[in-house]
Design an enzyme around this catalytic site. Sequence first.
Site, short mmCIF file in Angstrom:
data_model
loop_
_atom_site.label_atom_id
_atom_site.label_comp_id
_atom_site.label_asym_id
_atom_site.label_seq_id
_atom_site.Cartn_x
_atom_site.Cartn_y
_atom_site.Cartn_z
N LYS A 80 -39.70 7.18 -85.85
CA LYS A 80 -39.74 8.58 -85.41
C LYS A 80 -39.92 9.49 -86.62
CE LYS A 80 -36.61 12.11 -83.57
NZ LYS A 80 -35.28 12.42 -83.02
N VAL A 186 -8.19 -0.41 -69.49
CA VAL A 186 -6.97 0.26 -69.94
C VAL A 186 -6.43 1.07 -68.76
CG1 VAL A 186 -6.02 1.96 -71.56
CG2 VAL A 186 -7.84 0.41 -72.31
N ILE A 347 -25.40 10.22 -81.86
CA ILE A 347 -25.11 8.97 -82.58
C ILE A 347 -24.83 9.30 -84.04
CG2 ILE A 347 -26.18 6.80 -83.37
CD1 ILE A 347 -27.41 6.63 -80.51
C1 LIG Z 1 -28.32 12.28 -71.06
C2 LIG Z 1 -27.91 11.80 -72.40
C3 LIG Z 1 -28.90 11.52 -73.35
C4 LIG Z 1 -28.52 11.11 -74.64
N1 LIG Z 1 -29.49 10.89 -75.58
C5 LIG Z 1 -29.12 10.64 -76.86
C6 LIG Z 1 -30.07 10.49 -77.89
O1 LIG Z 1 -31.29 10.51 -77.67
N2 LIG Z 1 -29.63 10.29 -79.15
C7 LIG Z 1 -28.30 10.23 -79.46
O2 LIG Z 1 -27.95 10.12 -80.63
N3 LIG Z 1 -27.38 10.31 -78.48
C8 LIG Z 1 -27.75 10.53 -77.21
N4 LIG Z 1 -26.79 10.63 -76.24
C9 LIG Z 1 -25.40 10.39 -76.58
C10 LIG Z 1 -25.15 8.89 -76.66
O3 LIG Z 1 -25.50 8.26 -75.47
C11 LIG Z 1 -23.67 8.65 -76.94
O4 LIG Z 1 -23.25 9.45 -78.00
C12 LIG Z 1 -23.45 7.24 -77.35
O5 LIG Z 1 -24.01 6.37 -76.43
C13 LIG Z 1 -21.99 6.96 -77.50
O6 LIG Z 1 -21.39 6.85 -76.26
P1 LIG Z 1 -19.90 6.34 -76.23
O7 LIG Z 1 -19.86 4.99 -76.84
O8 LIG Z 1 -19.05 7.41 -76.82
O9 LIG Z 1 -19.54 6.30 -74.68
P2 LIG Z 1 -19.93 5.24 -73.53
O10 LIG Z 1 -21.26 4.67 -73.72
O11 LIG Z 1 -19.66 5.96 -72.25
O12 LIG Z 1 -18.89 4.07 -73.69
C14 LIG Z 1 -17.56 4.19 -73.25
C15 LIG Z 1 -16.89 2.84 -73.31
O13 LIG Z 1 -15.53 3.00 -72.94
C16 LIG Z 1 -15.18 1.99 -72.03
N5 LIG Z 1 -14.09 2.46 -71.19
C17 LIG Z 1 -13.98 3.65 -70.56
N6 LIG Z 1 -12.83 3.68 -69.86
C18 LIG Z 1 -12.20 2.50 -70.09
C19 LIG Z 1 -10.99 1.93 -69.64
N7 LIG Z 1 -10.18 2.57 -68.79
N8 LIG Z 1 -10.68 0.70 -70.05
C20 LIG Z 1 -11.49 0.01 -70.91
N9 LIG Z 1 -12.65 0.49 -71.36
C21 LIG Z 1 -13.00 1.72 -70.94
C22 LIG Z 1 -16.46 1.70 -71.26
O14 LIG Z 1 -16.42 0.44 -70.66
C23 LIG Z 1 -17.48 1.79 -72.38
O15 LIG Z 1 -17.54 0.54 -73.04
C24 LIG Z 1 -27.15 10.98 -74.95
C25 LIG Z 1 -26.19 11.21 -73.97
C26 LIG Z 1 -26.55 11.63 -72.71
C27 LIG Z 1 -25.48 11.89 -71.68
#
Ligand SMILES: Cc1cc2nc3c(=O)[nH]c(=O)nc-3n(C[C@H](O)[C@H](O)[C@H](O)COP(=O)(O)OP(=O)(O)OC[C@H]3O[C@@H](n4cnc5c(N)ncnc54)[C@H](O)[C@@H]3O)c2cc1C
Length: 513
Positions: A80, A186, A347
């Site tokens: 990119k 959890v 990210i």
């Molecule tokens: C529409 C959209 C587009 C995006 N596009 C981009 C992009 O182009 N570039 C970029 O940098 N970022 C982007 N992002 C952001 C990116 O997707 C996130 O920052 C990144 O994926 C990190 O997500 P996360 O790991 O915080 O959450 P999640 O992927 O939601 O992971 C959460 C984790 O917690 C676990 N969990 C939740 N509750 C429990 C529980 N009770 N017990 C056990 N486990 C649990 C789940 O199983 C999962 O493993 C985008 C986000 C959205 C919404």
Amino acid sequence: MTGDGPIRRIVIVGGGTAGWMAAAALGRILGGTVAITLVESEEIGTVGVGEATIPPIQAFNALLGIDEADFIRATQGSFKLGIEFIDWRREGERYFHPFGVYGPDIGPVPFEALWRQRALAGDAAPLEEYSICALAARQGAFMRPQPGKTPLAQIGYAYHFDAGLYARLLRHHAEGAGAIRREGRVVGVALAPSGCAIDAIMLADGTRIAADLFIDCSGFRSLLIGEALGVGFEDWSHWLPNDRAVAVPSAASGPLLPYTRSTARKAGWQWRIPLQHRTGNGYVYASDHLSDDEAAATLMASLDGPALAEPRLLRFRTGRRARFWTGNCVALGLASGFMEPLESTSIHLVQAGIARLIEMLPGRAIEPADVRRYNRLMTAEFESIRDFLILHFKATERRDTAYWRRNADMPVPEALADRIAIYRRTGRVFREADDLFTKTSWLAVMDGQGLRVGGYDPIADMIPENEARAMLDRIRAVTAIAAGRMPSHDRFIATHDCTAAGEHRRPSSGPEG
Ligand SMILES: Cc1cc2nc3c(=O)[nH]c(=O)nc-3n(C[C@H](O)[C@H](O)[C@H](O)COP(=O)(O)OP(=O)(O)OC[C@H]3O[C@@H](n4cnc5c(N)ncnc54)[C@H](O)[C@@H]3O)c2cc1C
């Protein structure tokens, strides 16, 4: 536990991109001295989007020892060079926000001052003509920066990738560094008697897991820092009102473009992210202004290849946790806050949080002064990104829908209002200490969104007018010649060991790189 002992056990809740990034990096740096457990629930799953990034991710992969070609292959990724913005200033217009820099500074005279002086005099070309990344993007070309003093040394780049495949790769590295994965949901959190720290988490099968430091990567639910520790949420939706996205992958079509595309729509904007095996698409919008059905219909009608799945709806709230680190709990990823993916920053914020956390655990103990410093730095980082995003919506000539009129009319944070005022008066852009985005980025978006400028930085007058004109002409010519030497992005991928086995794309024509 704050400040009263070394950290021997870290528990990460969540196995999305944030959780596995944290496990891989902490495993690499602290592995051996600290036991790292990651708990995730397959039943709950991950958000599953997040496909475009910004250049600092190169440093994160390097920290983990991930080879770039291996990474591109494993994640079906692509390179990119920036983002193309279509219909943002007004319908029918486009501009490019490139990585890297525009032309070089001439001694004490910043390139942008020189360019502005000549642009106001009517004899400068559009900014893109001075950016190697913008020109290469326009030609569908890519190569890594080359040593030397040519514009090819100024190529800046990041990646597009399949977030699910990236998480798998990170898991491989994290487990290799000793992190233990625990499948489970959890269902409870045991707080310390003070109520300000966590003793243990409880899983649905009755297991209790204690730790010295907890990292909340549980996604939008913010299970530990939000739900259990009650840290509030600062809502920014008055500045960034988009609160939903509908996303769908489509079949890859045409040459593999080396950039993300963002197209402004009636009540939001649509992304297009090219990967080797598919194209990622999504419409980010404000539910006050558009129904989910209409958003999905607009998205599905504007794909450039057949859809590969049903459109998926995601809801979010823009803002951040009031504190990112409290007691013995640090939030990363969506659990810490979220801003729409317009400049691909989420990210990166995970990466920035991990880097600071590592920096602040030199004694492997939690020190309140470090906690405060962490919160200050992360707050500044979130706010500077927030302001950069707001700029795209505020500085627009679009008035065709209530959504765009509302954006153009909104009051903005003072720091952004000041930046806009300074730019309008003198064309000056700057990067403050905590800014992620460079002067190139601010200039690209301020100019691209059509902010009018009344004057230029008088430092440009240090260069006589005819010399200034000749210099700009030379920079432009040299940049065009350099861009012409770059291979097509497809060819680069095919010839640099970046193609997933059995998935060879046919390289389009262009010189070898
Ligand atoms: C529409 C959209 C587009 C995006 N596009 C981009 C992009 O182009 N570039 C970029 O940098 N970022 C982007 N992002 C952001 C990116 O997707 C996130 O920052 C990144 O994926 C990190 O997500 P996360 O790991 O915080 O959450 P999640 O992927 O939601 O992971 C959460 C984790 O917690 C676990 N969990 C939740 N509750 C429990 C529980 N009770 N017990 C056990 N486990 C649990 C789940 O199983 C999962 O493993 C985008 C986000 C959205 C919404």
